[in-house]
Motif scaffolding. Sequence first.
Motif, PDB file in Angstrom:
ATOM      1  N   ALA A  80       0.859  -1.251   0.019  1.00  0.00           N
ATOM      2  CA  ALA A  80       0.003   0.042   0.056  1.00  0.00           C
ATOM      3  C   ALA A  80       0.960   1.192   0.053  1.00  0.00           C
ATOM      4  N   ILE A  81       1.929   1.275   0.708  1.00  0.00           N
ATOM      5  CA  ILE A  81       2.771   2.534   0.817  1.00  0.00           C
ATOM      6  C   ILE A  81       3.625   2.742  -0.201  1.00  0.00           C
ATOM      7  N   LEU A  82       3.962   1.529  -1.107  1.00  0.00           N
ATOM      8  CA  LEU A  82       4.699   1.945  -2.161  1.00  0.00           C
ATOM      9  C   LEU A  82       3.982   2.255  -3.569  1.00  0.00           C
ATOM     10  N   GLU A  83       2.426   2.024  -3.285  1.00  0.00           N
ATOM     11  CA  GLU A  83       1.457   2.425  -4.484  1.00  0.00           C
ATOM     12  C   GLU A  83       1.083   3.530  -4.374  1.00  0.00           C
ATOM     13  N   LYS A  84       1.349   4.437  -3.091  1.00  0.00           N
ATOM     14  CA  LYS A  84       0.820   5.922  -2.844  1.00  0.00           C
ATOM     15  C   LYS A  84       1.712   6.813  -3.350  1.00  0.00           C
ATOM     16  N   LYS A  85       1.303   7.851  -3.797  1.00  0.00           N
ATOM     17  CA  LYS A  85       2.197   9.146  -4.181  1.00  0.00           C
ATOM     18  C   LYS A  85       2.493   9.587  -2.744  1.00  0.00           C
ATOM     19  N   TYR A  86       3.933  10.149  -2.843  1.00  0.00           N
ATOM     20  CA  TYR A  86       4.460  10.765  -1.399  1.00  0.00           C
ATOM     21  C   TYR A  86       3.700  11.954  -0.979  1.00  0.00           C
ATOM     22  N   ASP A  87       3.325  12.719  -1.929  1.00  0.00           N
ATOM     23  CA  ASP A  87       2.591  13.993  -1.505  1.00  0.00           C
ATOM     24  C   ASP A  87       1.158  13.674  -0.847  1.00  0.00           C
ATOM     25  N   GLU A  88       0.456  12.596  -1.632  1.00  0.00           N
ATOM     26  CA  GLU A  88      -0.834  11.867  -1.103  1.00  0.00           C
ATOM     27  C   GLU A  88      -0.765  11.579   0.387  1.00  0.00           C
ATOM     28  N   LEU A  89       0.438  11.079   0.700  1.00  0.00           N
ATOM     29  CA  LEU A  89       0.622  10.452   1.952  1.00  0.00           C
ATOM     30  C   LEU A  89       0.811  11.460   2.928  1.00  0.00           C
ATOM     31  N   PHE A  90       1.486  12.440   2.763  1.00  0.00           N
ATOM     32  CA  PHE A  90       2.031  13.345   3.768  1.00  0.00           C
ATOM     33  C   PHE A  90       1.207  14.713   3.821  1.00  0.00           C
TER      34      PHE A  90
END
Length: 593
Positions: free
Chosen positions: A290-300
């Motif tokens: 899940a974490i590798l599929e997400k865009k970094y900016d979307e996560l943080f």
Amino acid sequence: MFKSIRWKFITVYFALVFIAMAIIGVFIVQSFESYNLEVVSDRLNSIAVNIIQNIPEDVSLEESKESLESSLNIFAVGLFEEAFIIDKDLKIIATDNRSFKGENAANELQYELILEVLTGEKEVAEDDTKGQNPTKNLVFPIKRNGEIEGALYLRSDLKDIYETLNRSRVIMTQATGLALIITIILGFLLARSITEPINDVTKKAALMAKGDFNQRVDVKSDDEVGNLAEMFNFLTGKLETTLGEISSEKSKMETILNYMADGLIAVNKNGRIIHANPKAMEMLNFSKEAILEKKYDELFETLNDKLTLEYITKHKDELIGSETIAIDESIYNVDYAPFMDENNEIGGIVLVMKDVTKQQQLENMRREFVANVSHELKTPLTSIKSYTETLLDGMLDDREISESFLGVVNSEADRMTRLVRDLLQLSNFDNKKTKWNIANNDLVKLINQIVIKLHITAKNKNQTLEFITEYDKLMADFDFDRIEQVLINIVSNAIKYTENDGTIKIYLENRDNNAYIKVKDTGMGIPEEDMPRIFERFYRVDKARSRELGGTGLGLSIAKEIVEAHNGSIEIHSEVNKGTEVMVIIPMDDMAM
């Protein structure tokens, strides 16, 4: 099934053919209908011209019945047409259908059409009737010397025309159905020729995703699908070479990163997370996939927008900095810095997450404690200083005022003493330094003792303080002095915040080997929004009145600590202007503390 491109092809072809056939069918049927109606209309117009031209002009319509009927029989000889000569009184004076002769035209024909012609509203009135017996109706005026003396009504049966149209619709529907069946078959064959190579590429890509990189796709054509297969094979070769070069380095790095005590996340300059160690995934509550599929900016961006790649690249020239984020009840300090790629250019940033929850909590507690203690001490100290300064300024000579001021100073000093005592007691609870004197004691005796101690206080406000229980004695294991402190605090609060002439009742019950002590008053109550914070240290519902009555804001906090140390619980239920109910539950079994 319908997510497949094969079925999308078939659906598109089906829709195109269906729409085309539907449009053509509607166009043909409507054109055929218009054509036949126009032919009938032209025929009726021709009959009307011939009949009207042969009407004698030297005699009236009534007198020329026989010649009119002769003209009708000569010109209106079709199997599907009927002709009527109608005078101004709407009487049918001549017709080729003898059953209507002499009848009132308003009862047998379309009255509105006849009226439009006889009144001169229309030169020619025309109408098509549909239903079980469709007809074409045309009405022409019969003029003599510029005046309308009657009307010629022509009617043609359209039943055969509409039956033909219905048969045509059936034929078009059957043709459309056949065309759609052929379209589905041809569309399926065409779609399969396109999707089979794509499916082959997809299966090989899935095997590659599982780690089998020895995959090749057969190139069967020179079109776009063939180009896709060639590019897939090229990508496979390049991937094998690249993976071979980085496999060794990756193994070393993963061993180091997986056993770090801090969380680590690497994100490339395109905003894609390329690595996250187990600790980082644990902190962010994400699985590896899940974490590798997400865009970094979307996560943080929801955690701290100053940690987004967009913000860092705009505001940090060296891409170096530090921020704090909160996830659930945990607080993390995030340090970030850039990393370089194989071309010695900035390839992205690396973030290191450190759990600073305990440090932050301790710091917040320290700040809140200092703020609360300072606030609590400020008021009595201010009072003491102001009264002392007044005495020093010359009021010592007035004994009455001096005694009054010194009484206030003494009262404020007592208030600070109570505050310090309560703080020391809470400190002992926090540091596990409290000594407990657990023994088998009588709860009935304890509550009776409390009622006696607080009876005068309640009487001063003309309040009723009542103890209700069915027991003469109820033994339990508890620290007598500590539980007495709890109940005195609760009952004292009930007396303080209940108006004059109010009622405070204390109930004692034994349920399932637990002692239930309930203190119920008819006081001012506690607002619903204050209930979640009622046991917080220094928290007061009515701050001004609490200080006026001498409260420190620590009583309920101390009571909760004492009751929970006895493995019990304390609950408060209240409603504004209806009173408060405090329930203390103490286990009656032996306790080791």
